[in-house]
Structures are given as structure tokens and as C-alpha cells.
Design a protein around this motif. Structure first.
Motif, PDB file in Angstrom:
ATOM      1  N   VAL A 137       0.832  -1.200   0.000  1.00  0.00           N
ATOM      2  CA  VAL A 137       0.000   0.000   0.000  1.00  0.00           C
ATOM      3  C   VAL A 137       0.868   1.253   0.000  1.00  0.00           C
ATOM      4  O   VAL A 137       0.557   2.240  -0.679  1.00  0.00           O
ATOM      5  CB  VAL A 137      -0.947  -0.006   1.210  1.00  0.00           C
ATOM      6  CG1 VAL A 137      -1.893   1.178   1.162  1.00  0.00           C
ATOM      7  CG2 VAL A 137      -1.738  -1.310   1.261  1.00  0.00           C
ATOM      8  N   LEU A 138       1.957   1.230   0.759  1.00  0.00           N
ATOM      9  CA  LEU A 138       2.860   2.377   0.787  1.00  0.00           C
ATOM     10  C   LEU A 138       3.414   2.682  -0.596  1.00  0.00           C
ATOM     11  O   LEU A 138       3.601   3.842  -0.965  1.00  0.00           O
ATOM     12  CB  LEU A 138       4.010   2.113   1.764  1.00  0.00           C
ATOM     13  CG  LEU A 138       3.735   2.363   3.236  1.00  0.00           C
ATOM     14  CD1 LEU A 138       4.926   1.905   4.071  1.00  0.00           C
ATOM     15  CD2 LEU A 138       3.441   3.831   3.500  1.00  0.00           C
ATOM     16  N   ALA A 139       3.654   1.623  -1.372  1.00  0.00           N
ATOM     17  CA  ALA A 139       4.269   1.801  -2.688  1.00  0.00           C
ATOM     18  C   ALA A 139       3.312   2.414  -3.697  1.00  0.00           C
ATOM     19  O   ALA A 139       3.754   2.962  -4.708  1.00  0.00           O
ATOM     20  CB  ALA A 139       4.766   0.447  -3.200  1.00  0.00           C
ATOM     21  N   ILE A 140       2.008   2.337  -3.456  1.00  0.00           N
ATOM     22  CA  ILE A 140       1.036   2.821  -4.445  1.00  0.00           C
ATOM     23  C   ILE A 140       0.147   3.934  -3.903  1.00  0.00           C
ATOM     24  O   ILE A 140      -0.614   4.527  -4.668  1.00  0.00           O
ATOM     25  CB  ILE A 140       0.127   1.669  -4.926  1.00  0.00           C
ATOM     26  CG1 ILE A 140      -0.751   1.158  -3.777  1.00  0.00           C
ATOM     27  CG2 ILE A 140       0.956   0.533  -5.505  1.00  0.00           C
ATOM     28  CD1 ILE A 140      -1.788   0.149  -4.203  1.00  0.00           C
ATOM     29  N   PHE A 141       0.248   4.237  -2.608  1.00  0.00           N
ATOM     30  CA  PHE A 141      -0.704   5.140  -1.975  1.00  0.00           C
ATOM     31  C   PHE A 141      -0.500   6.588  -2.408  1.00  0.00           C
ATOM     32  O   PHE A 141      -1.443   7.376  -2.397  1.00  0.00           O
ATOM     33  CB  PHE A 141      -0.585   5.034  -0.452  1.00  0.00           C
ATOM     34  CG  PHE A 141      -1.855   5.339   0.270  1.00  0.00           C
ATOM     35  CD1 PHE A 141      -2.947   4.491   0.152  1.00  0.00           C
ATOM     36  CD2 PHE A 141      -1.971   6.456   1.070  1.00  0.00           C
ATOM     37  CE1 PHE A 141      -4.134   4.750   0.816  1.00  0.00           C
ATOM     38  CE2 PHE A 141      -3.153   6.733   1.748  1.00  0.00           C
ATOM     39  CZ  PHE A 141      -4.237   5.878   1.616  1.00  0.00           C
ATOM     40  N   PHE A 142       0.704   6.952  -2.788  1.00  0.00           N
ATOM     41  CA  PHE A 142       1.005   8.361  -3.055  1.00  0.00           C
ATOM     42  C   PHE A 142       1.375   8.617  -4.518  1.00  0.00           C
ATOM     43  O   PHE A 142       1.956   9.650  -4.831  1.00  0.00           O
ATOM     44  CB  PHE A 142       2.153   8.823  -2.152  1.00  0.00           C
ATOM     45  CG  PHE A 142       1.875   8.621  -0.683  1.00  0.00           C
ATOM     46  CD1 PHE A 142       1.000   9.451   0.000  1.00  0.00           C
ATOM     47  CD2 PHE A 142       2.477   7.588   0.008  1.00  0.00           C
ATOM     48  CE1 PHE A 142       0.739   9.264   1.343  1.00  0.00           C
ATOM     49  CE2 PHE A 142       2.234   7.393   1.359  1.00  0.00           C
ATOM     50  CZ  PHE A 142       1.355   8.238   2.024  1.00  0.00           C
ATOM     51  N   VAL A 143       1.018   7.689  -5.400  1.00  0.00           N
ATOM     52  CA  VAL A 143       1.320   7.870  -6.820  1.00  0.00           C
ATOM     53  C   VAL A 143       0.027   7.736  -7.619  1.00  0.00           C
ATOM     54  O   VAL A 143      -1.013   7.346  -7.098  1.00  0.00           O
ATOM     55  CB  VAL A 143       2.357   6.839  -7.313  1.00  0.00           C
ATOM     56  CG1 VAL A 143       3.690   7.038  -6.600  1.00  0.00           C
ATOM     57  CG2 VAL A 143       1.853   5.410  -7.085  1.00  0.00           C
ATOM     58  N   SER A 144       0.101   8.064  -8.889  1.00  0.00           N
ATOM     59  CA  SER A 144      -1.073   8.002  -9.750  1.00  0.00           C
ATOM     60  C   SER A 144      -1.469   6.548  -9.999  1.00  0.00           C
ATOM     61  O   SER A 144      -0.644   5.637  -9.867  1.00  0.00           O
ATOM     62  CB  SER A 144      -0.775   8.690 -11.085  1.00  0.00           C
ATOM     63  OG  SER A 144       0.219   7.972 -11.791  1.00  0.00           O
ATOM     64  N   PRO A 145      -2.726   6.286 -10.377  1.00  0.00           N
ATOM     65  CA  PRO A 145      -3.161   4.905 -10.621  1.00  0.00           C
ATOM     66  C   PRO A 145      -2.342   4.193 -11.684  1.00  0.00           C
ATOM     67  O   PRO A 145      -2.044   2.999 -11.553  1.00  0.00           O
ATOM     68  CB  PRO A 145      -4.625   5.075 -11.065  1.00  0.00           C
ATOM     69  CG  PRO A 145      -5.067   6.345 -10.424  1.00  0.00           C
ATOM     70  CD  PRO A 145      -3.855   7.237 -10.421  1.00  0.00           C
TER      71      PRO A 145
END
Length: 218
Positions: A137-145
């Protein structure tokens, strides 16, 4: 989108080959230890239970219940993102549990662990599974889909392999009293999704409500 679909098709093969590389088959663990013997006996009993037409229907019912449960849980994850102030934190936690469950589900399918045991074990070890799924989740939580899909295409198979190579199926094969009550206690993570799934199944005309409970128990 094509890469996402293709990766999803490969995840099962990755877990299967990882399972085989650890010296395991679909129904046993090749280790001269008491937990593995317990798991073998559990898998044998599970196969016997699923023998015959009645067992096939129970298996289908269990799969339908599992799909409904995870679908409602996904909707729950999606809805929490709109809660003001604390929504992001709750969403992060639920996503961590969701990714952790998906990672371990491959292994539990190969080990033929019953659905009720999976949920009981997962909710009794909720802190571990929250930590296990949080790096995804950390790896995708702050980037675009779009970027997050690419990151997950790389990360998720690694976490599936990590789950596959773990000894969780040995712990889950122990009597429940040996691992329940250890740590922080059981947390009903799937309570809302479970209630909605049972309600939907109770509306089906082919089975009365008591049969729905029986399917869940199996």
C-alpha cells in the motif's frame, strides 16, 4: 491494462511454482514435523468431505461465499476513502489487510485450508497481516493509478512468493486454542462483509438460510 490482466493470470502460476520449489505439493508439506503431518491429515479429510455431488455443491457454495465476501470487503475499502479526516488512515489499513489476504489466499488454496479457518486465523493475527500488506500500500498510496499498476505488477508477485514460502499453513493446522488468544486478540475485520454476504445468500431461492450457515461452516 493488458499488462495488468496478463500479470493477474500469472500470479497463480508464480504461487504454484513457488509452492513446488519449497518442496510442497497441493495437499501436504514435505517436512518430517508434527505440524506437517497434521496438515496432511487435514487435507485428506478435506478431500473426503468434498467427495461426491454433495461435496461439490458445498465447494461451489464456499467459492460463491468467498467471492461475495471479498467483493463486499473491497466496496468497504473503497467507501472508507470518502470519510473525512480519518478516511485515508482507515483506507490504508483495510487495503493492507486486503493485499495480505490476497497474497496468502494462493497458498491456502494450494494447502486446501477451509475458508472458515482462513478467516479465523487472519482475524486472530490481524496485526501481522496489517504489517505484511502495508509495504504494497505504501508503494502505491502516493502515486497516480497508472504508476501504481506498474509498481504492483512487480511488488505483488514478490509478496505472493513471500506468503507462499511462509509456514502459515503449519500454524493454521494446529488446534485453534494454540494460536488464538496469543497477542492482541481477534479483530472482526470481515464482520460487515460477512453479514452482507450471508444476507445475499439468504435471498437465493435454492437454499434456505440455515443451509447458508452450513455452507459458511464448511
Amino acid at each position: 491494462m493488458f499488462s495488468l490482466i496478463l500479470s493477474s493470470l500469472w500470479y497463480n502460476d508464480i504461487a504454484k511454482f513457488g509452492f513446488a520449489a519449497m518442496g510442497r505439493s497441493g495437499s501436504s508439506v514435505v517436512e518430517p514435523s508434527s505440524p506437517s503431518e497434521t496438515l496432511t491429515a487435514q487435507s485428506t479429510a478435506h478431500k473426503e468431505r468434498l467427495a461426491g455431488l454433495g461435496g461439490v455443491m458445498v465447494g461451489i457454495g464456499e467459492q460463491v461465499y468467498s467471492v461475495l465476501l471479498l467483493s463486499f470487503f473491497f466496496l468497504e475499502v473503497f467507501a472508507t476513502g470518502f470519510i473525512p479526516y480519518v478516511g485515508k488512515a482507515i483506507n490504508f489499513l483495510l487495503l493492507s489487510w486486503m493485499y495480505a489476504y490476497y497474497c496468502f489466499e494462493y497458498k491456502w488454496n494450494f494447502s486446501e485450508v477451509a475458508l472458515d479457518k482462513r478467516l479465523d486465523y487472519f482475524e486472530s493475527n490481524w496485526a501481522f497481516f496489517a504489517g505484511f500488506g502495508s509495504p504494497c500500500v505504501l508503494a502505491i498510496f502516493f502515486v497516480s493509478p497508472l504508476v501504481s499498476y506498474g509498481i504492483m505488477a512487480v511488488l505483488f508477485p514478490l509478496f505472493v512468493l513471500a506468503a507462499t514460502c511462509s509456514g502459515a499453513e503449519q500454524d493454521i493446522s494446529f488446534p485453534r486454542r494454540k494460536w488464538r488468544g496469543v497477542g492482541l486478540g481477534r479483530l472482526p475485520i470481515f464482520y460487515a462483509a460477512d453479514s452482507l454476504s450471508l444476507w445475499v445468500l439468504s435471498l437465493l431461492p435454492l437454499e434456505p438460510q440455515d443451509k447458508t450457515q452450513e455452507i459458511k461452516a464448511h
